[in-house]
Design a protein around this motif. Structure first.
Motif, PDB file in Angstrom:
ATOM      1  N   ALA A  14      -5.655  -0.134  42.599  1.00  0.00           N
ATOM      2  CA  ALA A  14      -4.457  -0.578  41.880  1.00  0.00           C
ATOM      3  C   ALA A  14      -3.464   0.552  41.649  1.00  0.00           C
ATOM      4  O   ALA A  14      -2.242   0.366  41.785  1.00  0.00           O
ATOM      5  CB  ALA A  14      -4.847  -1.213  40.548  1.00  0.00           C
ATOM      6  N   GLY A  15      -3.954   1.752  41.331  1.00  0.00           N
ATOM      7  CA  GLY A  15      -3.053   2.862  41.043  1.00  0.00           C
ATOM      8  C   GLY A  15      -2.234   3.306  42.232  1.00  0.00           C
ATOM      9  O   GLY A  15      -1.210   3.978  42.064  1.00  0.00           O
ATOM     10  N   GLU A  16      -2.657   2.957  43.438  1.00  0.00           N
ATOM     11  CA  GLU A  16      -1.949   3.367  44.651  1.00  0.00           C
ATOM     12  C   GLU A  16      -0.983   2.316  45.163  1.00  0.00           C
ATOM     13  O   GLU A  16      -0.212   2.589  46.085  1.00  0.00           O
ATOM     14  CB  GLU A  16      -2.960   3.687  45.755  1.00  0.00           C
ATOM     15  N   VAL A  17      -1.019   1.120  44.588  1.00  0.00           N
ATOM     16  CA  VAL A  17      -0.271  -0.007  45.159  1.00  0.00           C
ATOM     17  C   VAL A  17       1.132  -0.121  44.577  1.00  0.00           C
ATOM     18  O   VAL A  17       2.055  -0.575  45.245  1.00  0.00           O
ATOM     19  CB  VAL A  17      -1.072  -1.317  44.971  1.00  0.00           C
ATOM     20  N   GLY A  18       1.311   0.271  43.326  1.00  0.00           N
ATOM     21  CA  GLY A  18       2.637   0.222  42.727  1.00  0.00           C
ATOM     22  C   GLY A  18       2.898  -0.991  41.865  1.00  0.00           C
ATOM     23  O   GLY A  18       3.887  -1.035  41.126  1.00  0.00           O
ATOM     24  N   VAL A  19       2.027  -1.999  41.953  1.00  0.00           N
ATOM     25  CA  VAL A  19       2.099  -3.174  41.076  1.00  0.00           C
ATOM     26  C   VAL A  19       0.677  -3.471  40.602  1.00  0.00           C
ATOM     27  O   VAL A  19      -0.292  -3.001  41.205  1.00  0.00           O
ATOM     28  CB  VAL A  19       2.691  -4.410  41.789  1.00  0.00           C
ATOM     29  N   PRO A  20       0.518  -4.233  39.522  1.00  0.00           N
ATOM     30  CA  PRO A  20      -0.843  -4.561  39.086  1.00  0.00           C
ATOM     31  C   PRO A  20      -1.639  -5.289  40.171  1.00  0.00           C
ATOM     32  O   PRO A  20      -1.097  -6.139  40.883  1.00  0.00           O
ATOM     33  CB  PRO A  20      -0.615  -5.473  37.877  1.00  0.00           C
ATOM     34  N   VAL A  21      -2.900  -4.937  40.295  1.00  0.00           N
ATOM     35  CA  VAL A  21      -3.825  -5.634  41.198  1.00  0.00           C
ATOM     36  C   VAL A  21      -4.868  -6.313  40.325  1.00  0.00           C
ATOM     37  O   VAL A  21      -5.577  -5.663  39.560  1.00  0.00           O
ATOM     38  CB  VAL A  21      -4.510  -4.661  42.175  1.00  0.00           C
ATOM     39  N   VAL A  22      -4.963  -7.628  40.437  1.00  0.00           N
ATOM     40  CA  VAL A  22      -5.875  -8.418  39.620  1.00  0.00           C
ATOM     41  C   VAL A  22      -7.093  -8.781  40.463  1.00  0.00           C
ATOM     42  O   VAL A  22      -6.949  -9.359  41.549  1.00  0.00           O
ATOM     43  CB  VAL A  22      -5.190  -9.687  39.087  1.00  0.00           C
TER      44      VAL A  22
END
Length: 215
Positions: A83-91
């Protein structure tokens, strides 16, 4: 807009129907990567961590995407870590289900249709139990032949096999269906044991993330 990362195209209509019923107006953007599950089953989820991160990046790249929902339980753990690498929240789609299961009681029966789903699901239940300060005693079982039916497009055949396995559970406080593909088994069960699946609570959590104020 909410992006969804699936490992089977058969999940797309399931989540579209849930959106129409519970989250009208929420725009969904679907990405399907069946190769991620195929490799994770052969080599383990960690072997595809980099490719999962890349798939999440692609899913989040569309203008207007505010969150990404990973609907696959096998790769859910590595997706959540990215999630920290994607730029948006990952659920992680199965986390809300796991939290609900821990709240019901300590004896959790986990049903799956592929073996690769069990380690991340059991680890997730342990994590949610620690967060809640509750005990959990999970037992896992793979439903024979159910995944073969699902891959062949026989959704009802898969669901009936899962339902029969659920009906055979007698010594549990709650039954967890470890994969989104198992959800329709609820239509065919007669068990009195509460049975939980991930699509509805997972989509609800992702919808909240997608609609949360920025900043």
């Amino acid at each position: 807009m909410l992006a969804l990362l699936h490992t089977s195209p058969l999940h797309v209509p399931v989540f579209d129907a849930l959106r129409d019923e519970h989250h009208p107006g929420l725009e969904l953007r679907h990405s399907v990567a069946p190769d991620l599950l195929a490799r994770a089953r052969r080599e383990g989820p960690e072997a595809v961590a980099g490719d999962v991160t890349a798939a999440l990046h692609r899913a989040a790249a569309d203008d207007g995407v505010r969150a990404v929902l990973c609907t696959c339980s096998t790769i859910g753990e590595v997706a959540e870590r990215a999630a920290g690498e994607v730029g948006v929240p990952v659920v992680r789609g199965d986390r809300p289900m796991a939290a609900a299961a821990v709240a019901v009681g300590p004896r959790v029966a986990v049903l799956a249709t592929v073996e690769s789903t069990l380690p991340p699901t059991l680890a997730l239940l342990d994590d949610e139990a620690r967060r809640a300060g509750r005990p959990v005693h999970a037992r896992a079982h793979v439903v024979p032949d159910a995944w073969t039916r699902f891959e062949a497009g026989d959704i009802e055949g898969c669901a009936r096999l899962v339902a029969a396995a659920a009906d055979a559970v007698t010594d549990a406080d709650v039954i967890v269906l470890a994969q989104a593909s198992m959800t329709s088994a609820a239509k065919f069960t007669t068990t009195a044991v509460p049975m939980l699946s991930s699509p509805r609570p997972g989509l609800a959590a992702a919808a909240r993330s997608a609609r949360a104020p920025v900043g």
